[in-house]
Design a protein around this motif. Structure first.
Motif, PDB file in Angstrom:
ATOM      1  N   THR C  81       0.857  -1.166   0.000  1.00 39.06           N
ATOM      2  CA  THR C  81       0.000   0.000   0.000  1.00 39.06           C
ATOM      3  C   THR C  81       0.901   1.226   0.000  1.00 39.06           C
ATOM      4  O   THR C  81       2.089   1.126   0.306  1.00 39.06           O
ATOM      5  CB  THR C  81      -0.969   0.024   1.193  1.00 39.06           C
ATOM      6  OG1 THR C  81      -1.839   1.154   1.050  1.00 39.06           O
ATOM      7  CG2 THR C  81      -0.246   0.128   2.528  1.00 39.06           C
ATOM      8  N   ALA C  82       0.343   2.367  -0.382  1.00 42.13           N
ATOM      9  CA  ALA C  82       1.115   3.604  -0.361  1.00 42.13           C
ATOM     10  C   ALA C  82       0.243   4.702   0.198  1.00 42.13           C
ATOM     11  O   ALA C  82      -0.954   4.764  -0.083  1.00 42.13           O
ATOM     12  CB  ALA C  82       1.567   3.967  -1.776  1.00 42.13           C
ATOM     13  N   THR C  83       0.849   5.543   1.012  1.00 40.50           N
ATOM     14  CA  THR C  83       0.070   6.576   1.664  1.00 40.50           C
ATOM     15  C   THR C  83       0.978   7.727   2.071  1.00 40.50           C
ATOM     16  O   THR C  83       2.162   7.762   1.735  1.00 40.50           O
ATOM     17  CB  THR C  83      -0.675   5.983   2.882  1.00 40.50           C
ATOM     18  OG1 THR C  83      -1.539   6.978   3.411  1.00 40.50           O
ATOM     19  CG2 THR C  83       0.293   5.523   3.957  1.00 40.50           C
ATOM     20  N   SER C  84       0.399   8.670   2.800  1.00 39.74           N
ATOM     21  CA  SER C  84       1.178   9.756   3.361  1.00 39.74           C
ATOM     22  C   SER C  84       0.741   9.942   4.808  1.00 39.74           C
ATOM     23  O   SER C  84      -0.150   9.230   5.269  1.00 39.74           O
ATOM     24  CB  SER C  84       0.965  11.024   2.532  1.00 39.74           C
ATOM     25  OG  SER C  84       1.805  12.044   3.026  1.00 39.74           O
ATOM     26  N   GLY C  85       1.329  10.895   5.489  1.00 40.61           N
ATOM     27  CA  GLY C  85       1.157  11.071   6.930  1.00 40.61           C
ATOM     28  C   GLY C  85      -0.187  10.685   7.535  1.00 40.61           C
ATOM     29  O   GLY C  85      -0.257   9.732   8.324  1.00 40.61           O
ATOM     30  N   PRO C  86      -1.273  11.387   7.193  1.00 44.17           N
ATOM     31  CA  PRO C  86      -2.552  11.066   7.827  1.00 44.17           C
ATOM     32  C   PRO C  86      -2.967   9.615   7.609  1.00 44.17           C
ATOM     33  O   PRO C  86      -3.496   8.967   8.524  1.00 44.17           O
ATOM     34  CB  PRO C  86      -3.526  12.023   7.145  1.00 44.17           C
ATOM     35  CG  PRO C  86      -2.683  13.171   6.703  1.00 44.17           C
ATOM     36  CD  PRO C  86      -1.378  12.576   6.314  1.00 44.17           C
ATOM     37  N   GLY C  87      -2.723   9.111   6.427  1.00 44.81           N
ATOM     38  CA  GLY C  87      -3.053   7.715   6.151  1.00 44.81           C
ATOM     39  C   GLY C  87      -2.117   6.772   6.880  1.00 44.81           C
ATOM     40  O   GLY C  87      -2.516   5.686   7.309  1.00 44.81           O
ATOM     41  N   PHE C  88      -0.882   7.224   7.047  1.00 42.71           N
ATOM     42  CA  PHE C  88       0.103   6.412   7.763  1.00 42.71           C
ATOM     43  C   PHE C  88      -0.343   6.232   9.218  1.00 42.71           C
ATOM     44  O   PHE C  88      -0.131   5.181   9.812  1.00 42.71           O
ATOM     45  CB  PHE C  88       1.469   7.091   7.680  1.00 42.71           C
ATOM     46  CG  PHE C  88       2.622   6.189   8.029  1.00 42.71           C
ATOM     47  CD1 PHE C  88       2.755   4.952   7.431  1.00 42.71           C
ATOM     48  CD2 PHE C  88       3.583   6.597   8.952  1.00 42.71           C
ATOM     49  CE1 PHE C  88       3.823   4.122   7.752  1.00 42.71           C
ATOM     50  CE2 PHE C  88       4.648   5.770   9.275  1.00 42.71           C
ATOM     51  CZ  PHE C  88       4.764   4.539   8.680  1.00 42.71           C
TER      52      PHE C  88
END
Lengths: 103, 294, 380
Positions: C81-88
């Motif tokens: 999966t790939a995400t950024s801060g909030p999703g992390f």
């Protein structure tokens, strides 16, 4: 269920009193069952005692179920499917005949 | 020939796992599990091809005891794991057991989206109106006015109706039964598992230890018997007024629709994309910049 | 061979290179949720995965994405999966599940400014310690950082290999600058890429113990549907996979999952060094900052400063040995970071020598420039 295939010449002697008739009166022959309580898994919840259609399941002072009048069991399996602990098995008392009946 | 309970016990329970199981005496979870195992047996599914997933809570312990590919996931997330498993191996039959809090509180979002998405999954929701394992706090299905560990003055919120929620969210098949109606439950489970698309099986179950005790509903026997008294078959319920249905449990198939199953549609997408990709790669290999453009 | 290289050169951005790396490593499942600046990874994989027979799905949130990723991996498919801060932040819950169930999977976190929604389109490195400690409980994890488009490809392949080999989630920390920088790169041909697949059991199913220790500390992994019916749980479990509270079993289980990573330190802990042979001052950097740092080091060398660069590729498990060796040789180490010193903390922790640790922090959403680092190199 067709009972005509029963070709046994002499039925084995039985413990019960009601089913000792000779094989020609097949239609009226009452099927007998054994209700086996697997005590190690039973948690004495009382469901089988309460739900038994024939009200033959009693429980002792610790709540463990037992049956005195086993011959009255109709084999409806209501207790078996309602036992949350997989602790009840219902067996036909004449498994070899059941098999030959194609049941 | 093995008798029914014996088949279940010998063939489908894990004997290297310690029995009796963790559930309280009289807990409906065991009845649901029995019905589920019998349904799987009747459908002649191979144990190797069944995945039983669960979330957290009392219901979450069920997979531990069943001899399938089993997974006990995080609270409310069981359907997300099931989604991944099903998409990765569509040939598996993926069953997901959840509780009411598990599926409609913490997992509410996943639940409605799984219904909308319509993958070929089966969700079995054991609804006992409370969080049993944590001590009987109110859940999204705790009836208005009832007592729980966190609503000692009476519950001020209204309850979800899980089956209706699922149907509205787009589930292909929705049925409801109770732990009293064990045979009916088994039949419904068979239909739910067989159904292509997302199917939801809500089972009304008893938590006499928490919910029942706090609301003076009696023990396991009384609670289970009350389902017998209060259950109304769907067709009969259709003829009853709203007032008459108050406090009743509608059982039977509540929704059964046929629509494209996304797992199957996606397989076609993959096939088409693979065909197309054959052409694309030849063109773009020479021109690297366009390598990733359609 | 230069002409060949030129012919094979392609222009890619970091996110695209991650996709290429994932596909090359055998990734065939992706679940994600749109988020800036990681969305390109989803978008591209939604096109690419079906073409190679894989599966792409956009879930209802990142919690669900991570659940689906683990589910797919348990069914035997390499997934990410790939995400950024909030999703992390949302991923952390099921990331812990991945750790305790030892499920291989790769999580790409393209870092942006935080906390919370923060600076969605700006670069930052604020999730470094979170990558290590984000999910609750003592857990082992592997965290790799990418600093260039070429890195994005090779480190992603590496991440998949490590996750398969050690049965552990692997986090790739990218950042907004790396993700969106376009560079021309030459991707290695598929047959030259070493791909490691999880070790599957070869014993009869009834002998299979899904969490039994072995000399590697990494149990063989059967997939759902393989005939090895087993139980997977987020509870601490015994070697058969069943929940346990037995102190001995709990202890040996947790020690094993930590130990398996320690056993692989040599392979897992990756650092790159530039001009470190005779360096007296060094820069320790990772991510896009390492690019600025390299330039600064080169400039400093031109000025006669004996400078060098240590680029941390593996952030966790922290490459203590390598860093410690270099610190002993330098009088000062500059640690430029786009956070308040999350990695400097680690470096100070392992510093046993008299080397001075100089922090340089920038948290305004902009990349640290070579000049800023150069200034430090010429003044320490």
């Amino acid at each position: 269920m067709v009972n005509k295939t029963n070709t046994k010449p002499t039925p084995k002697p039985k413990k019960g009193t009601t089913a000792t008739k000779p094989s020609q009166t097949k239609k009226k022959e009452k099927k007998l069952y054994n209700v086996i309580f697997f005590k190690n898994w039973c948690k004495s919840c009382g469901i089988c005692t309460a739900l038994c259609v024939k009200q033959i399941i009693k429980s002792d002072e610790t709540g463990v179920p037992y049956i005195d009048d086993m011959d009255s069991c109709t084999g409806c399996r209501f207790c078996e499917i309602h036992c949350p602990d997989f602790a009840i098995t219902i067996k036909s008392r004449h498994p070899e005949r059941r098999e030959s009946n194609g049941n | 020939m093995l008798e029914r309970a014996e088949i279940v016990r010998k063939e489908y329970l894990r004997h290297d796992k310690k029995f009796p199981h963790v559930w309280c005496p009289g807990c409906g979870n065991g009845i649901v599990m029995g019905a589920l195992l019998r349904a799987i047996h009747a459908l002649e599914l191979s144990k190797d091809e069944v995945v039983l997933a669960s979330g957290i809570g009392c219901s979450g312990r069920m997979p531990t005891y069943a001899d399938f590919n089993t997974i006990h996931t995080t609270h409310g997330r069981a359907l997300t794991f099931s989604t991944g498993i099903k998409l990765a191996k569509p040939e598996l039959t993926v069953l997901t057991v959840m509780g009411d809090g598990d599926s409609t509180a913490i997992g509410g979002n996943h639940f409605i989206h799984a219904a909308r998405r319509n993958l070929n999954l089966t969700a079995i929701i054991i609804n006992n109106s409370t969080y049993g394992m944590t001590g009987g706090q109110y859940s999204p299905t705790t009836p208005f006015g009832s007592i729980s560990a966190t609503s000692v003055y009476g519950h001020v919120e209204h309850a979800f109706s899980i089956a209706e929620l699922a149907a509205t969210a787009g589930a292909s098949f929705v049925a409801r039964s109770t732990v009293y109606h064990a045979t009916h439950l088994e039949e419904m489970l068979k239909l739910a598992i067989k159904k292509r698309g997302f199917s939801v099986m809500e089972v009304i179950s008893n938590c006499h230890v928490q919910y029942g005790k706090k609301n003076k509903l009696g023990g396991a026997v009384q609670m289970i018997n009350s389902y017998k008294d209060n259950a109304v078959k769907v067709d009969k319920a259709a003829k009853m007024s709203q007032e008459e249905l108050e406090g009743k449990i509608t059982i039977g198939v509540l929704a059964d629709v046929d629509k494209p199953v996304s797992t199957e549609v996606y397989r076609q997408v993959v096939k088409d994309a693979q065909k197309k990709a054959g052409k694309i790669s030849k063109e773009t290999d020479k021109n690297g910049v366009k390598r990733y453009e359609e | 061979m230069e002409t060949d290289d030129n012919a094979n050169k392609i222009l890619l951005q970091g996110n695209e290179a991650i996709v290429a790396g994932a596909l090359a490593a055998g990734c065939r499942f992706f679940a994600g949720y749109p988020i800036t600046p990681a969305s390109e990874i989803s978008e591209l994989l939604s096109v690419k995965l079906p073409q190679v027979g894989g599966t792409f799905i956009q879930m209802e949130d990142e919690i669900a994405s991570m659940g689906a990723v683990i589910g797919a991996s348990l069914a035997g498919v390499k997934s990410m999966t790939a995400t950024s801060g909030p999703g992390f932040s949302l991923i952390q819950e099921n990331l812990g599940y991945g750790c305790i169930t030892e499920t291989p999977c790769v999580i790409v976190n393209v870092m942006r400014g935080g906390p919370s929604t923060g600076l969605p389109t700006s670069v930052a490195q604020g999730d470094v310690q979170m990558a290590r400690w984000g999910t609750h409980g003592d857990h082992p994890i592997i965290v790799l950082a990418v600093s260039s488009v070429a890195d994005c490809f090779s480190i992603t392949v590496k991440a998949f290999n490590l996750s398969e080999k050690y049965r552990s989630p692997v986090i790739i920390l990218s950042d907004e600058v790396v993700a969106h920088t376009r560079e021309s790169v030459v991707l290695p041909p598929q047959d030259s890429i070493r791909v490691f697949d999880r070790v599957k059991p070869d014993v009869p199913p009834e002998w299979y113990k899904p969490y039994a220790d072995n000399n590697r500390g990494v149990p063989d992994m059967a997939s759902f549907g393989d005939g090895y019916r087993h139980h997977v749980t987020g509870l601490v479990h015994d070697e058969k996979g069943y929940p346990t509270q037995n102190a001995k079993e709990v202890d040996s289980f947790l020690r094993r999952i930590h130990g398996k990573i320690s056993k692989g330190f040599k392979e897992i802990q990756i650092t790159k060094d530039y001009m470190m042979e005779d360096a007296e001052v060094c820069v320790i950097a990772y991510g896009s900052v390492a690019r600025s740092a390299l330039r600064a080091v080169r400039d400093a060398r031109e000025r006669g400063v004996k400078a060098g660069l240590i680029q941390l590729v593996t952030l966790f498990p922290f490459p203590r040995k390598a860093v410690d060796t270099y610190l002993r040789q330098c009088r000062a180490a500059i640690v430029p970071e786009m956070n308040m010193g999350q990695m400097a903390r680690e470096i100070s922790r392992v510093n046993q020598s008299s080397c001075r640790i100089v922090k340089h922090n920038r948290i305004d959403g902009h990349l640290i420039t070579p000049e800023e680092i150069f200034k430090h190199l010429t003044t320490v």
